[in-house]
Scaffold this motif. Sequence first.
Motif, PDB file in Angstrom:
ATOM      1  N   UNK A  42       0.827  -1.210   0.000  1.00  0.00           N
ATOM      2  CA  UNK A  42       0.000   0.000   0.000  1.00  0.00           C
ATOM      3  C   UNK A  42       0.860   1.258   0.000  1.00  0.00           C
ATOM      4  N   UNK A  43       0.627   2.119  -0.980  1.00  0.00           N
ATOM      5  CA  UNK A  43       1.331   3.398  -1.073  1.00  0.00           C
ATOM      6  C   UNK A  43       0.341   4.548  -1.187  1.00  0.00           C
ATOM      7  N   UNK A  44      -0.894   4.336  -0.732  1.00  0.00           N
ATOM      8  CA  UNK A  44      -1.930   5.357  -0.878  1.00  0.00           C
ATOM      9  C   UNK A  44      -1.639   6.605  -0.063  1.00  0.00           C
ATOM     10  N   UNK A  45      -0.869   6.477   1.036  1.00  0.00           N
ATOM     11  CA  UNK A  45      -0.568   7.641   1.862  1.00  0.00           C
ATOM     12  C   UNK A  45       0.265   8.667   1.102  1.00  0.00           C
ATOM     13  N   UNK A  46       0.972   8.234   0.058  1.00  0.00           N
ATOM     14  CA  UNK A  46       1.747   9.157  -0.759  1.00  0.00           C
ATOM     15  C   UNK A  46       1.137   9.396  -2.130  1.00  0.00           C
ATOM     16  N   UNK A  47       0.437   8.386  -2.680  1.00  0.00           N
ATOM     17  CA  UNK A  47      -0.016   8.473  -4.061  1.00  0.00           C
ATOM     18  C   UNK A  47      -1.530   8.345  -4.227  1.00  0.00           C
ATOM     19  N   UNK A  48      -2.270   8.136  -3.149  1.00  0.00           N
ATOM     20  CA  UNK A  48      -3.716   8.174  -3.232  1.00  0.00           C
ATOM     21  C   UNK A  48      -4.335   6.936  -3.826  1.00  0.00           C
ATOM     22  N   UNK A  49      -5.504   7.127  -4.452  1.00  0.00           N
ATOM     23  CA  UNK A  49      -6.290   6.020  -4.977  1.00  0.00           C
ATOM     24  C   UNK A  49      -5.510   5.253  -6.043  1.00  0.00           C
ATOM     25  N   UNK A  50      -5.772   3.958  -6.143  1.00  0.00           N
ATOM     26  CA  UNK A  50      -5.160   3.031  -7.099  1.00  0.00           C
ATOM     27  C   UNK A  50      -3.765   2.568  -6.700  1.00  0.00           C
ATOM     28  N   UNK A  51      -3.248   3.008  -5.556  1.00  0.00           N
ATOM     29  CA  UNK A  51      -1.919   2.579  -5.135  1.00  0.00           C
ATOM     30  C   UNK A  51      -1.992   1.581  -3.982  1.00  0.00           C
ATOM     31  N   UNK A  52      -3.125   0.872  -3.858  1.00  0.00           N
ATOM     32  CA  UNK A  52      -3.289  -0.069  -2.746  1.00  0.00           C
ATOM     33  C   UNK A  52      -2.340  -1.253  -2.851  1.00  0.00           C
ATOM     34  N   UNK A  53      -2.011  -1.666  -4.071  1.00  0.00           N
ATOM     35  CA  UNK A  53      -1.133  -2.819  -4.246  1.00  0.00           C
ATOM     36  C   UNK A  53       0.295  -2.469  -4.585  1.00  0.00           C
ATOM     37  N   UNK A  54       0.564  -1.191  -4.848  1.00  0.00           N
ATOM     38  CA  UNK A  54       1.927  -0.793  -5.152  1.00  0.00           C
ATOM     39  C   UNK A  54       1.988   0.259  -6.239  1.00  0.00           C
ATOM     40  N   UNK A  55       3.217   0.683  -6.544  1.00  0.00           N
ATOM     41  CA  UNK A  55       3.472   1.734  -7.527  1.00  0.00           C
ATOM     42  C   UNK A  55       4.592   1.281  -8.449  1.00  0.00           C
ATOM     43  N   UNK A  56       4.394   1.489  -9.745  1.00  0.00           N
ATOM     44  CA  UNK A  56       5.450   1.294 -10.741  1.00  0.00           C
ATOM     45  C   UNK A  56       5.730   2.662 -11.349  1.00  0.00           C
ATOM     46  N   UNK A  57       6.892   3.211 -11.051  1.00  0.00           N
ATOM     47  CA  UNK A  57       7.252   4.565 -11.492  1.00  0.00           C
ATOM     48  C   UNK A  57       8.337   4.473 -12.560  1.00  0.00           C
ATOM     49  N   UNK A  58       7.987   4.865 -13.789  1.00  0.00           N
ATOM     50  CA  UNK A  58       8.932   4.829 -14.903  1.00  0.00           C
ATOM     51  C   UNK A  58       9.656   6.169 -14.957  1.00  0.00           C
TER      52      UNK A  58
END
Length: 656
Positions: free
Chosen positions: A140-156
């Motif tokens: 979960x990364x919603x505290x930094x990136x909000x909705x849709x980041x419950x499972x993680x973030x892929x940042x290109x």
Amino acid sequence: MKRTSVIILALACLLPLAVRADVLPDSIFGSVEMEQVVVTGTRTPKLLASTPVLTKVITADDIRKADATNLCDLLQQVVPGVEFSYAMNQQVHINLSGFGGQGILILIDGERLAGETMDDVDFTRIAMDNVDHIEIVKGAASALYGSNAAGGVINIITKKAVLPFALNLNARIARHNEQRYGLSWQLGRGRWSNLLTVNRTSVDNYNVHNGDHPVTRIVSTIYGDATWNFKEQLTYMPNESLRLMARAGYFYRQLVRTAEVPERYRDFSGGVRGTWKPTAHDDIDLAYAFDEYDKSDYQRIARLDIRDYSNVQNCFRLLYSHTFGSGDVLSAGADYMHDYLFNVNLEGRTRQQDSFDAFAQYDWSVDSHWEVVSALRYDYFSDGHVSRLTPKVSLRYQPVRNLNVRLGYGMGFRSPTLKEKYYNFDMAGIWIVEGNPGLRPEVSHNLNVSADYTKGRYNITVSGYCNAIENKIATGAPFYKEASDIMPHLPYLNLDGYSVVGGEATVQARWTNGITARLAYAYTDEHLPKDKGNNPVNSQYIPARKHSLTGHIDWDRQVSHNYGLNIGLDGRFLSAVDTQEFADYYDLSKGFNSIHYPAYALCKLSLVQRLGKAVKVNLALDNLFNYKPEYYYLNCPLTDGINLMIGLSVDVDKLF
């Protein structure tokens, strides 16, 4: 053949461990690049070795060796626990450690992407030619990136122009008339710099052959496509503390299922960004981003291009960080986005909403061994007046110099999309997919623990996680609203009882004899909600495979001043998975069949020859052991055998 390829891959990756380490200097270690600066886990720059949030980095070297065309190709070759399956019309769906496209936030330089198909972004629009590296944060990364980041973030993270002049031209051809052409041009003058990338890809449709009596839906034609991708980035630095950037992009894709009516996909993107460092301790980042993703059907006879989908996002972002004398960092920021959706299958055809968020994070360096990062975010969505507070806390403990232990808790949050609320779509005469304006937001609780050890040329990383989701947004079991209904309705609804647990282990190393190796394993166990008949009803997608393995080994040698050589072997293995599917999608009364999707393994052998400083010749045998599925189901690899790829790359600026 499948087991043989897995054994060969594992042995190939483990063989270099037998090299005598005591005859090599401890200082040499380049395969992990622990000095890499990453930003995704905390939204402020941190060394990979010291970030409190476990971050996987796909480096520029990894991307170069993979020779992938787009993000989909790269992730499935490098990252364990990721699988791409297909919807009925071969739209691509990601599953990353039990989370699908709506739970994995994909960013480019920290910016969201507009548009989706079957809950996922269009992966073909993310070409690899202008990518510097990729940062992946699971959990979960919603505290930094909000909705849709419950499972993680892929940042290109894209490349930046750093040379006064550089020009690269590249091309690759393969089976089924697959062609790929690329251009990358850097130009710098004084305080100005420019980077332009252009990509063109195409591959033909081709037919595949299935065995007799398949037990579920099969694919008989693999659809190719043709794409154009333009990216332009301009940077101006009036002084050392201020950087101004502007970018623009255009993407076009055509796919032909029906010769008379090709499908077209377009994306128009742009933005401006300024980063300012007013003092040695303060940083300010202000950005505006525009993204429009359209779909249309081109009627060849009438010469009409009829648009049936458009998603437009306008985003503003402000980020401020202050570094205290003790090394602590305070970060705060806010985002605003206007989201417009046109879809002929939406109730009312158009919908729009505004969203706003504000967050704060404190990175506390307790002492030389302990670091704690805590964050809190507030999100608000105008459609339905949805709001949520999401916290996150991460801890890093370094008992000795080369060992990091991390522990974290994060709350995930996902607001229902406009499509999930207002969709009304006839899915090929099977059922009516129906939106639900009363959907509640998803809330997830993620616990994770990890440890990584780096010594000389070796790095070992192990991690484990548990995700529990409340009010999971999914499609339920189809039903007939009225006795007179011709087709059943498939509604969006909230489900409880979904959770996923798993773990990952990675070993990687580099030796002075030119050998680099990496072996990674991922375990994923989904617990799916059931309906009253004990049938899974969480979504139309197939569950994650429990076991996956990826491996890489390569040997690099500069034979002479004008000739260098790199030989590489990549492989991935995915275990079998069982699921239940309707026996007849057009007659639900026939009940369910238990479907067994078999395990499979694929390997790729590559040879890169460097001729002087400017020319590289690439040869690769993909699907080295000529694996062909007996049945082309929707989550098997869509390969019909071994594939020879031939490529050429020329750095024009180095020819003279």
